[in-house]
Motif scaffolding. Structure first.
Motif, short mmCIF file in Angstrom:
data_model
loop_
_atom_site.label_atom_id
_atom_site.label_comp_id
_atom_site.label_asym_id
_atom_site.label_seq_id
_atom_site.Cartn_x
_atom_site.Cartn_y
_atom_site.Cartn_z
N VAL A 153 0.83 -1.21 0.00
CA VAL A 153 0.00 0.00 0.00
C VAL A 153 0.87 1.25 0.00
CG1 VAL A 153 -1.68 1.32 1.32
CG2 VAL A 153 -1.95 -1.16 1.08
N GLY A 154 1.90 1.25 0.84
CA GLY A 154 2.78 2.40 0.90
C GLY A 154 3.49 2.64 -0.42
N GLY A 155 3.94 1.56 -1.04
CA GLY A 155 4.63 1.70 -2.31
C GLY A 155 3.73 2.23 -3.41
N LEU A 156 2.52 1.70 -3.47
CA LEU A 156 1.59 2.14 -4.51
C LEU A 156 1.14 3.59 -4.30
CD1 LEU A 156 -0.61 -1.06 -4.97
CD2 LEU A 156 1.21 -0.22 -6.48
N LEU A 157 1.06 4.00 -3.04
CA LEU A 157 0.60 5.36 -2.77
C LEU A 157 1.69 6.41 -3.00
CD1 LEU A 157 -1.52 4.94 0.49
CD2 LEU A 157 -2.36 5.50 -1.80
N PHE A 158 2.94 6.04 -2.70
CA PHE A 158 3.97 7.07 -2.66
C PHE A 158 5.02 6.98 -3.77
CE2 PHE A 158 2.48 6.67 1.78
CZ PHE A 158 1.98 7.96 1.94
N PRO A 187 6.83 3.80 -12.51
CA PRO A 187 5.98 2.72 -13.06
C PRO A 187 6.58 1.33 -12.84
CG PRO A 187 6.13 4.54 -14.60
CD PRO A 187 7.12 4.84 -13.51
N LEU A 188 7.90 1.21 -12.96
CA LEU A 188 8.52 -0.11 -12.80
C LEU A 188 8.35 -0.61 -11.36
CD1 LEU A 188 10.13 -2.43 -13.96
CD2 LEU A 188 12.25 -1.18 -13.40
N THR A 189 8.49 0.29 -10.39
CA THR A 189 8.30 -0.10 -8.99
C THR A 189 6.86 -0.55 -8.75
OG1 THR A 189 10.00 1.45 -8.29
CG2 THR A 189 8.47 0.67 -6.60
N ARG A 190 5.92 0.20 -9.30
CA ARG A 190 4.51 -0.17 -9.16
C ARG A 190 4.25 -1.54 -9.79
NH1 ARG A 190 0.42 3.57 -8.27
NH2 ARG A 190 1.14 5.60 -7.53
N LEU A 191 4.84 -1.76 -10.94
CA LEU A 191 4.66 -3.05 -11.62
C LEU A 191 5.23 -4.19 -10.79
CD1 LEU A 191 3.69 -4.45 -14.21
CD2 LEU A 191 5.99 -4.08 -15.16
N MET A 192 6.40 -3.96 -10.20
CA MET A 192 7.03 -4.99 -9.37
C MET A 192 6.18 -5.28 -8.13
SD MET A 192 11.03 -3.83 -9.66
CE MET A 192 11.58 -5.04 -8.45
N LEU A 193 5.62 -4.24 -7.53
CA LEU A 193 4.77 -4.44 -6.35
C LEU A 193 3.51 -5.22 -6.71
CD1 LEU A 193 5.08 -0.93 -4.66
CD2 LEU A 193 5.89 -3.11 -3.71
N CYS A 194 2.93 -4.90 -7.85
CA CYS A 194 1.74 -5.65 -8.29
C CYS A 194 2.09 -7.10 -8.57
CB CYS A 194 1.14 -4.98 -9.53
SG CYS A 194 0.36 -3.39 -9.20
N GLY A 195 3.26 -7.31 -9.17
CA GLY A 195 3.69 -8.69 -9.42
C GLY A 195 3.89 -9.46 -8.13
N ALA A 196 4.47 -8.81 -7.13
CA ALA A 196 4.67 -9.46 -5.83
C ALA A 196 3.33 -9.78 -5.18
CB ALA A 196 5.50 -8.57 -4.92
N ALA A 197 2.35 -8.88 -5.34
CA ALA A 197 1.02 -9.13 -4.77
C ALA A 197 0.36 -10.33 -5.44
CB ALA A 197 0.15 -7.89 -4.94
N ILE A 198 0.49 -10.42 -6.75
CA ILE A 198 -0.08 -11.56 -7.48
C ILE A 198 0.60 -12.85 -7.05
CG2 ILE A 198 -0.30 -12.61 -9.76
CD1 ILE A 198 -0.61 -9.74 -10.86
N ALA A 199 1.93 -12.81 -6.89
CA ALA A 199 2.66 -14.01 -6.47
C ALA A 199 2.24 -14.46 -5.07
CB ALA A 199 4.17 -13.73 -6.50
N THR A 200 2.04 -13.49 -4.16
CA THR A 200 1.61 -13.82 -2.80
C THR A 200 0.22 -14.44 -2.81
OG1 THR A 200 2.96 -12.04 -1.88
CG2 THR A 200 1.18 -12.90 -0.50
#
Length: 249
Positions: A31-36, A40-53
């Motif tokens: 949440v912190g990463g997506l908000l702050f 785009p690459l960081t957001r993409l990586m965070l979304c990928g990590a969420a999908i993996a989890t």
């Protein structure tokens, strides 16, 4: 004996309950990463990590709530003498002793717990022990000294437990103790996730908590044991059936 029923989501609920710190931390980072973050690459990586989890939780639900794992039907070809002696050894969290007692009502079942908070430091185990009472008659043991007579046991069950022995030397000593206790025609059933491709796909870096097939075999061989059969309980779980080396199958 009364039939034992598990609730439909018991496995996945326990995983989240005992490892809640990981999921809370990940959620805060996500949440912190997506908000702050503005990258785009960081957001993409965070979304990928969420999908993996999320995918790992779905796989865990399949394994622990939808598969044949806790029916124990995969043990049907493990034969031993009527009223034989069986031992279930766990690492502080026991979901199987009651099931084994139900499956083998004529057997002499003993239950051992090798959990040592100074050596086996998983916080999830500590939480599980507080949540669930031990099976009646469970004895606490050391991995270096299993309190059984030589050649006295028909089957030893180690179901999702032995990987908690993280030190290779301790694992070898433990399996040497099991070798000593095992009857000449006895079997040891080791059920584990392996550090392999299916578990990497399911758990990504989490698969590093598991040991490879080669690492297990090194421990077994150093203890005088060999794998006589391997059974897949889903693509993510392997049951390794051991016997003493040099004994005809």
């Amino acid at each position: 004996m009364e039939k034992i029923n598990r609730t439909p989501f018991q496995g996945i609920v326990n995983i989240i309950r005992f490892n809640w710190h990981f999921y809370v931390l990940f959620l805060l980072i996500l949440v912190g990463g997506l908000l702050f973050t503005q990258y785009p690459l960081t957001r993409l990586m965070l979304c990928g990590a969420a999908i993996a989890t999320l995918s790992s939780l779905v796989v865990s639900w399949y394994i622990y709530d939808r598969s044949d794992l806790y029916t124990l039907r995969w043990l049907d070809d493990i034969k031993f003498r009527p009223h034989g002696r069986i031992v279930n050894i766990h690492a502080g969290f026991d979901e199987t002793s009651q099931l084994l007692a139900h499956k083998y009502p004529g057997a002499d079942l003993q239950v051992f717990d090798f959990y040592n908070p100074e050596m086996h430091t998983e916080v999830s185990i500590e939480r599980a022990r507080k949540r669930y009472a031990p099976y009646a008659g469970t004895r606490t043991i050391s991995t270096a000294a299993v309190p059984l007579e030589a050649a006295s046991v028909d089957v030893v069950f180690l179901l999702l437990a032995a990987h908690e022995i993280r030190d290779p030397g301790e694992r070898i000593i433990f399996f040497k103790e099991l070798y000593r206790c095992l009857a000449a025609d006895g079997r040891i059933v080791v059920l584990e996730h392996l550090r392999d491709a299916p578990n990497f796909i399911a758990y990504t870096i989490g698969f590093l908590h598991f040991f490879s097939r080669a690492a297990w075999k090194r421990a077994f061989n150093n203890a005088g044991l060999i794998v006589v059969k391997e059974k897949k309980i889903t693509p993510f779980l392997s049951a390794l059936i051991l016997q003493k080396n040099g004994i005809a199958s």
